[in-house]
Motif scaffolding. Structure first.
Motif, PDB file in Angstrom:
ATOM      1  N   PHE A  78       6.941   8.218   0.354  1.00  0.00           N
ATOM      2  CA  PHE A  78       6.008   7.121   0.551  1.00  0.00           C
ATOM      3  C   PHE A  78       6.522   6.157   1.612  1.00  0.00           C
ATOM      4  O   PHE A  78       7.728   5.879   1.694  1.00  0.00           O
ATOM      5  CB  PHE A  78       5.803   6.357  -0.762  1.00  0.00           C
ATOM      6  N   LEU A  79       5.575   5.628   2.401  1.00  0.00           N
ATOM      7  CA  LEU A  79       5.869   4.610   3.397  1.00  0.00           C
ATOM      8  C   LEU A  79       4.937   3.435   3.130  1.00  0.00           C
ATOM      9  O   LEU A  79       3.718   3.561   3.252  1.00  0.00           O
ATOM     10  CB  LEU A  79       5.658   5.161   4.808  1.00  0.00           C
ATOM     11  N   ASP A  80       5.514   2.301   2.753  1.00  0.00           N
ATOM     12  CA  ASP A  80       4.749   1.109   2.389  1.00  0.00           C
ATOM     13  C   ASP A  80       4.929   0.076   3.499  1.00  0.00           C
ATOM     14  O   ASP A  80       5.997  -0.530   3.636  1.00  0.00           O
ATOM     15  CB  ASP A  80       5.257   0.567   1.049  1.00  0.00           C
ATOM     16  N   ILE A  81       3.882  -0.128   4.307  1.00  0.00           N
ATOM     17  CA  ILE A  81       3.931  -1.058   5.430  1.00  0.00           C
ATOM     18  C   ILE A  81       3.406  -2.423   4.984  1.00  0.00           C
ATOM     19  O   ILE A  81       2.303  -2.526   4.455  1.00  0.00           O
ATOM     20  CB  ILE A  81       3.079  -0.553   6.613  1.00  0.00           C
ATOM     21  N   GLY A  82       4.203  -3.472   5.225  1.00  0.00           N
ATOM     22  CA  GLY A  82       3.836  -4.797   4.745  1.00  0.00           C
ATOM     23  C   GLY A  82       4.045  -4.898   3.250  1.00  0.00           C
ATOM     24  O   GLY A  82       3.204  -5.413   2.516  1.00  0.00           O
ATOM     25  N   SER A  83       5.181  -4.425   2.795  1.00  0.00           N
ATOM     26  CA  SER A  83       5.443  -4.258   1.360  1.00  0.00           C
ATOM     27  C   SER A  83       5.638  -5.568   0.625  1.00  0.00           C
ATOM     28  O   SER A  83       5.430  -5.648  -0.581  1.00  0.00           O
ATOM     29  CB  SER A  83       6.672  -3.370   1.163  1.00  0.00           C
ATOM     30  N   VAL A 107       8.593  -1.467   4.493  1.00  0.00           N
ATOM     31  CA  VAL A 107       8.678  -2.124   5.796  1.00  0.00           C
ATOM     32  C   VAL A 107       8.006  -3.487   5.706  1.00  0.00           C
ATOM     33  O   VAL A 107       6.861  -3.591   5.240  1.00  0.00           O
ATOM     34  CB  VAL A 107       7.992  -1.296   6.901  1.00  0.00           C
ATOM     35  N   ASP A 108       8.714  -4.521   6.143  1.00  0.00           N
ATOM     36  CA  ASP A 108       8.123  -5.855   6.191  1.00  0.00           C
ATOM     37  C   ASP A 108       8.838  -6.660   7.266  1.00  0.00           C
ATOM     38  O   ASP A 108       9.988  -6.349   7.620  1.00  0.00           O
ATOM     39  CB  ASP A 108       8.240  -6.564   4.839  1.00  0.00           C
ATOM     40  N   MET A 158       1.029   6.937   2.650  1.00  0.00           N
ATOM     41  CA  MET A 158       1.204   5.723   3.433  1.00  0.00           C
ATOM     42  C   MET A 158       0.306   4.633   2.863  1.00  0.00           C
ATOM     43  O   MET A 158      -0.870   4.858   2.571  1.00  0.00           O
ATOM     44  CB  MET A 158       0.870   5.979   4.901  1.00  0.00           C
ATOM     45  N   LEU A 159       0.882   3.425   2.704  1.00  0.00           N
ATOM     46  CA  LEU A 159       0.138   2.324   2.108  1.00  0.00           C
ATOM     47  C   LEU A 159       0.121   1.120   3.046  1.00  0.00           C
ATOM     48  O   LEU A 159       1.176   0.685   3.527  1.00  0.00           O
ATOM     49  CB  LEU A 159       0.746   1.918   0.767  1.00  0.00           C
ATOM     50  N   PHE A 160      -1.087   0.598   3.273  1.00  0.00           N
ATOM     51  CA  PHE A 160      -1.293  -0.656   4.002  1.00  0.00           C
ATOM     52  C   PHE A 160      -2.107  -1.560   3.079  1.00  0.00           C
ATOM     53  O   PHE A 160      -3.313  -1.707   3.246  1.00  0.00           O
ATOM     54  CB  PHE A 160      -2.066  -0.414   5.296  1.00  0.00           C
ATOM     55  N   LEU A 161      -1.453  -2.146   2.089  1.00  0.00           N
ATOM     56  CA  LEU A 161      -2.165  -2.928   1.088  1.00  0.00           C
ATOM     57  C   LEU A 161      -2.066  -4.415   1.412  1.00  0.00           C
ATOM     58  O   LEU A 161      -0.966  -4.959   1.505  1.00  0.00           O
ATOM     59  CB  LEU A 161      -1.613  -2.637  -0.298  1.00  0.00           C
TER      60      LEU A 161
END
Length: 272
Positions: A78-83, A107-108, A158-161
């Motif tokens: 998993f890749l969490d962008i703006g975590s 990533v933040d 991939m998550l952009f939440l």
């Protein structure tokens, strides 16, 4: 905070006079990694949108459902962008509880979020946190830490939440997402949540104006614009919908007020 000894989780040089989106979100979820300025901004925002904390919890509930769904489809990285600041029920906890072999990269750009992530991930050799700007995907995908954790030749989740509304129009968020989508292997999944004024325009607009005063600005977007961020991926049922109505698994996943379910759009897509 400025007059007393700072906690160990606060990195040197952190400005505690400007509210941070990551720390405001942490406060909304009941976390303890925020400053007075973040709590004040959240309180002012709630004057216009009293159920703002409920919206934050709907987003967190969607995260749980999204990660579990991806696990069920065989995703193990998993890749969490703006975590943001890790709170209870973060990606690595959900994924590794389901399968200890899962690997996670957070990533933040917020130094507090990254520093605390690194602290709680100490000793977890299958998860790491990077300080990087989401607008620089080449830097993110080229990072040695990410390369050690993730095999980009294999499917990823991939998550952009609650992330892409922090990207101004001048940076072309839909175009930016094409770089991320291109880097995903076939059979990968992409989950997005994004704030909108489509249903509660005045309340959302005023809450965001106050919460982001002095800091980065939010760009609320309508349905059609959020939809473009999935590129040509296959959008899964039920499509791009209100966050609380994307495959709710129980009462805690959906708000009693139907309009609150529509403050955030949520969707998931698959790369063929």
């Amino acid at each position: 905070m400025t007059l007393t000894r700072r906690p160990d989780w606060v990195p040197p040089g952190t400005d505690d006079t400007v509210p941070s989106a990551a720390r405001i979100y942490d406060y909304m979820l009941g976390g303890g990694h925020n400053f007075a300025v973040d709590r004040e901004a959240a309180t002012r925002a709630e004057q216009f949108m009293p159920h703002a904390r409920g919206v934050a919890r709907l987003n967190r509930a969607f995260l749980r459902r999204a990660v579990r769904f991806m696990i069920d489809q065989g995703i193990r990285q998993f890749l969490d962008i703006g975590s943001g600041v890790p709170t209870v029920g973060n990606v690595h906890e959900i994924a590794q509880d389901a399968n200890p072999e899962c690997r996670v990269v957070y990533v933040d750009h917020d130094p507090v979020a990254v520093a605390h992530s690194q602290l709680i991930l100490d000793g977890n050799d299958r998860a790491t946190a990077l300080k990087a700007d989401a607008r620089d995907p080449s830097r993110i995908f080229g990072d040695p830490q990410l390369r050690r954790q993730l095999d980009l030749d294999e499917p990823i989740g991939m998550l952009f939440l609650c992330m892409l509304h922090w990207i101004p129009d001048e940076y072309d968020p839909a175009g930016l997402m094409r770089h991320y989508i291109d880097a995903m292997a076939p059979e990968s999944y992409l989950a997005i949540t994004h704030i909108t004024e489509d249903y509660l325009p005045y309340q959302v607009r005023e809450a965001l104006r106050i919460a982001t005063r002095g800091g980065d600005q939010v760009t609320s977007r309508p349905y059609e614009e959020v939809l473009t961020m999935f590129g040509d991926l296959e959008l899964l049922e039920p499509g791009l919908v209100g966050c609380g109505t994307w495959r709710p698994a129980g009462p805690g996943d959906i708000a009693e007020d139907p309009k609150l379910n529509q403050v955030l759009y949520a969707g998931m897509a698959r790369k063929p």
